[in-house]
Design a protein around this motif. Structure first.
Motif, mmCIF file in Angstrom:
data_model
loop_
_atom_site.group_PDB
_atom_site.id
_atom_site.type_symbol
_atom_site.label_atom_id
_atom_site.label_comp_id
_atom_site.label_asym_id
_atom_site.label_seq_id
_atom_site.Cartn_x
_atom_site.Cartn_y
_atom_site.Cartn_z
ATOM 1 N N LEU A 1 -9.855 -1.822 -5.938
ATOM 2 C CA LEU A 1 -9.218 -2.728 -4.986
ATOM 3 C C LEU A 1 -9.801 -4.124 -5.184
ATOM 4 C CD1 LEU A 1 -7.339 -3.227 -2.590
ATOM 5 C CD2 LEU A 1 -9.223 -2.570 -1.070
ATOM 6 N N VAL A 2 -9.012 -5.014 -5.774
ATOM 7 C CA VAL A 2 -9.477 -6.344 -6.146
ATOM 8 C C VAL A 2 -9.292 -7.343 -5.012
ATOM 9 C CG1 VAL A 2 -9.177 -8.240 -7.792
ATOM 10 C CG2 VAL A 2 -8.938 -5.862 -8.554
ATOM 11 N N GLY A 3 -8.161 -7.260 -4.319
ATOM 12 C CA GLY A 3 -7.881 -8.232 -3.257
ATOM 13 C C GLY A 3 -6.877 -7.681 -2.277
ATOM 14 N N ARG A 4 -6.706 -8.406 -1.183
ATOM 15 C CA ARG A 4 -5.762 -7.983 -0.156
ATOM 16 C C ARG A 4 -5.079 -9.214 0.430
ATOM 17 N NH1 ARG A 4 -5.863 -3.197 2.566
ATOM 18 N NH2 ARG A 4 -8.058 -2.829 1.990
ATOM 19 N N GLN A 5 -3.763 -9.165 0.557
ATOM 20 C CA GLN A 5 -2.993 -10.228 1.200
ATOM 21 C C GLN A 5 -2.410 -9.688 2.499
ATOM 22 O OE1 GLN A 5 0.077 -11.585 -1.458
ATOM 23 N NE2 GLN A 5 -1.232 -13.092 -2.448
ATOM 24 N N GLU A 6 -2.671 -10.393 3.586
ATOM 25 C CA GLU A 6 -2.118 -9.969 4.857
ATOM 26 C C GLU A 6 -0.599 -10.154 4.860
ATOM 27 O OE1 GLU A 6 -3.870 -8.489 7.159
ATOM 28 O OE2 GLU A 6 -5.700 -8.748 5.962
ATOM 29 N N THR B 1 -11.937 3.932 -7.051
ATOM 30 C CA THR B 1 -11.775 5.351 -6.774
ATOM 31 C C THR B 1 -12.527 6.197 -7.787
ATOM 32 O OG1 THR B 1 -9.833 5.600 -8.199
ATOM 33 C CG2 THR B 1 -9.441 4.871 -5.912
ATOM 34 N N GLU B 2 -12.629 7.466 -7.494
ATOM 35 C CA GLU B 2 -12.993 8.452 -8.500
ATOM 36 C C GLU B 2 -11.772 8.645 -9.401
ATOM 37 O OE1 GLU B 2 -15.978 10.133 -8.931
ATOM 38 O OE2 GLU B 2 -16.759 8.702 -7.460
ATOM 39 N N PRO C 1 0.801 -1.231 0.000
ATOM 40 C CA PRO C 1 0.000 0.000 0.000
ATOM 41 C C PRO C 1 0.831 1.277 0.000
ATOM 42 C CG PRO C 1 -0.901 -1.592 1.552
ATOM 43 C CD PRO C 1 0.421 -2.145 1.088
ATOM 44 N N ASN C 2 2.039 1.209 0.566
ATOM 45 C CA ASN C 2 2.894 2.405 0.614
ATOM 46 C C ASN C 2 4.037 2.342 -0.393
ATOM 47 O OD1 ASN C 2 4.296 0.344 1.806
ATOM 48 N ND2 ASN C 2 5.046 1.543 3.543
ATOM 49 N N ASP C 3 3.900 1.499 -1.424
ATOM 50 C CA ASP C 3 4.951 1.357 -2.432
ATOM 51 C C ASP C 3 5.204 2.700 -3.113
ATOM 52 O OD1 ASP C 3 6.360 0.752 -4.918
ATOM 53 O OD2 ASP C 3 5.881 -1.338 -4.499
ATOM 54 N N PRO C 4 6.463 3.182 -3.129
ATOM 55 C CA PRO C 4 6.750 4.460 -3.784
ATOM 56 C C PRO C 4 6.505 4.432 -5.277
ATOM 57 C CG PRO C 4 8.786 3.338 -3.134
ATOM 58 C CD PRO C 4 7.658 2.591 -2.496
ATOM 59 N N GLY C 5 6.345 3.228 -5.846
ATOM 60 C CA GLY C 5 6.017 3.139 -7.260
ATOM 61 C C GLY C 5 4.610 3.610 -7.571
ATOM 62 N N LEU C 6 3.767 3.708 -6.536
ATOM 63 C CA LEU C 6 2.427 4.267 -6.698
ATOM 64 C C LEU C 6 2.473 5.746 -6.341
ATOM 65 C CD1 LEU C 6 0.328 1.477 -4.898
ATOM 66 C CD2 LEU C 6 0.486 1.862 -7.364
ATOM 67 N N ALA C 7 1.909 6.576 -7.185
ATOM 68 C CA ALA C 7 1.871 8.008 -6.903
ATOM 69 C C ALA C 7 1.135 8.261 -5.589
ATOM 70 C CB ALA C 7 1.191 8.751 -8.046
ATOM 71 N N ALA D 1 -5.809 7.378 -2.141
ATOM 72 C CA ALA D 1 -7.156 6.977 -2.567
ATOM 73 C C ALA D 1 -7.453 5.518 -2.240
ATOM 74 C CB ALA D 1 -7.322 7.237 -4.068
ATOM 75 N N ILE D 2 -6.503 4.616 -2.492
ATOM 76 C CA ILE D 2 -6.787 3.197 -2.257
ATOM 77 C C ILE D 2 -6.858 2.874 -0.773
ATOM 78 C CG2 ILE D 2 -5.777 2.491 -4.456
ATOM 79 C CD1 ILE D 2 -3.319 1.534 -2.963
ATOM 80 N N ALA D 3 -6.264 3.741 0.070
ATOM 81 C CA ALA D 3 -6.323 3.508 1.516
ATOM 82 C C ALA D 3 -7.759 3.604 2.030
ATOM 83 C CB ALA D 3 -5.429 4.511 2.242
ATOM 84 N N LYS D 4 -8.634 4.274 1.293
ATOM 85 C CA LYS D 4 -10.024 4.470 1.725
ATOM 86 C C LYS D 4 -10.975 3.424 1.141
ATOM 87 C CE LYS D 4 -9.082 9.455 1.682
ATOM 88 N NZ LYS D 4 -9.414 10.754 1.033
#
Length: 318
Positions: free
Chosen positions: A257-262, A239-240, A217-223, A229-232
């Motif tokens: 947001l398609v899926g989440r891996q712990e 997202t919008e 979620p905090n990957d610097p490769g994502l703006a 936005a994805i955190a919400k």
């Protein structure tokens, strides 16, 4: 194949002129009298990877060299390493390499590469021998305690598992109007993957329904706006349109947001040998400790490069 060799070599930065393939030397360099053949050089070029061109990871700097030079330097450095390891009785044993091969070939990606003949067992053994020799040279006379191994494990969770990851899909368009049309289709109930396939201008993901793969979620490769936005989002939400870039590079991105891996971390006892090996290497100063020794060995070595266009090559351990 032989007749095509000059063209192949020229595309890789070798100044071969009009010499026919048959005129190419069988030996491209010697290291303390030990030859490096044309076949070995061509084979090493075929196995070049992006990291082979990396001069520094922090900050990121790339080597100002073409593939031919990078491959030849790698072969010469490897030959110096193995010669130094043999001289100091630090070469890995056949039993060590056999055990490492047995573990390596259990990995699905390696087994598939062997099956598809993307790599040979001989090449894998050569790589493992060089890696183990480098480790032996770097860590000679070094020790770590059980507490230091456990501390290394606790300090580097990323080496023994993975952080939380989210699976994302995206629709990227170049105008606000196009983003509005995509949002209208999504609100009308059209599946996200269908809208991505029909309207996204990202050719690399459009054919996969917008699949962007897994990300921390905090990957610097994502703006930053995308991370915010994805955190919400809850699973299945999107997202919008997120405005990114400016001018000619401006784009609008809708992310789902398609899926989440712990987060997952392998138990310490399961990876203790790996943790001990890495902790010992860190204590020794990493590969740089071995390279300092090889640099000293190189100073007393005789290296002759006979490959046309590379005769003046000055090689430094990498």
């Amino acid at each position: 194949m032989r007749n095509a060799l000059p063209t192949v070599l020229a595309s890789l930065g070798l100044a071969v002129g009009a010499r026919p393939a048959a005129a190419q030397p069988a030996t491209v360099a010697t290291v303390n009298g030990e030859p490096i053949t044309m076949g070995q050089w061509v084979g090493r070029m075929q196995r070049l990877r992006a990291q082979d061109f990396l001069a520094s990871a922090n900050p990121v700097r790339f080597k100002p060299a073409l593939g031919g030079q990078v491959a030849l330097e790698a072969l010469i450095n490897e030959r110096l390493l193995l010669q130094y390891a043999a001289k100091t009785s630090l070469l890995p044993s056949d039993a060590e390499i056999s055990a490492a091969m047995a573990n390596l070939t259990k990995q699905p990606a390696i087994a598939q590469a062997l099956e598809r003949k993307l790599v040979t067992e001989e090449q894998l053994k050569a790589d493992l021998t060089a890696q183990q020799a480098l480790y032996n040279v770097a860590t000679i006379n070094q020790r770590v305690t059980a507490d230091e191994v456990k501390a290394f494990y606790d300090k580097h969770p990323d080496l023994f598992g993975h952080p939380e990851r989210v699976q994302l899909s995206g629709i990227r368009v170049r105008s606000k109007q196009a983003a509005g049309r995509a949002m209208e289709a999504l609100k009308a109930g059209t599946p996200f993957a269908t809208v991505a396939a029909q309207q996204s201008d990202d050719a690399s993901t459009r054919g996969k329904g917008g699949d962007l793969g897994y990300w921390a979620p905090n990957d610097p490769g994502l703006a930053q706006p995308v991370r915010d936005a994805i955190a919400k989002l809850k699973l299945g939400e999107h997202t919008e349109p997120i405005e990114l870039g400016s001018g000619e590079t401006k784009a609008y991105l809708i992310v789902r947001l398609v899926g989440r891996q712990e987060a997952m971390m392998q138990p310490f006892e399961q990876v203790r040998p790996q943790a001990e090996r890495l902790a010992l290497l860190e204590r020794a100063g990493g590969a740089g400790a071995a390279n300092q020794k090889i640099e000293g060995f190189k100073a007393t070595s005789t290296i002759t490069v006979t490959l046309p266009g590379y005769e003046g090559l000055s090689v430094k351990p990498s």
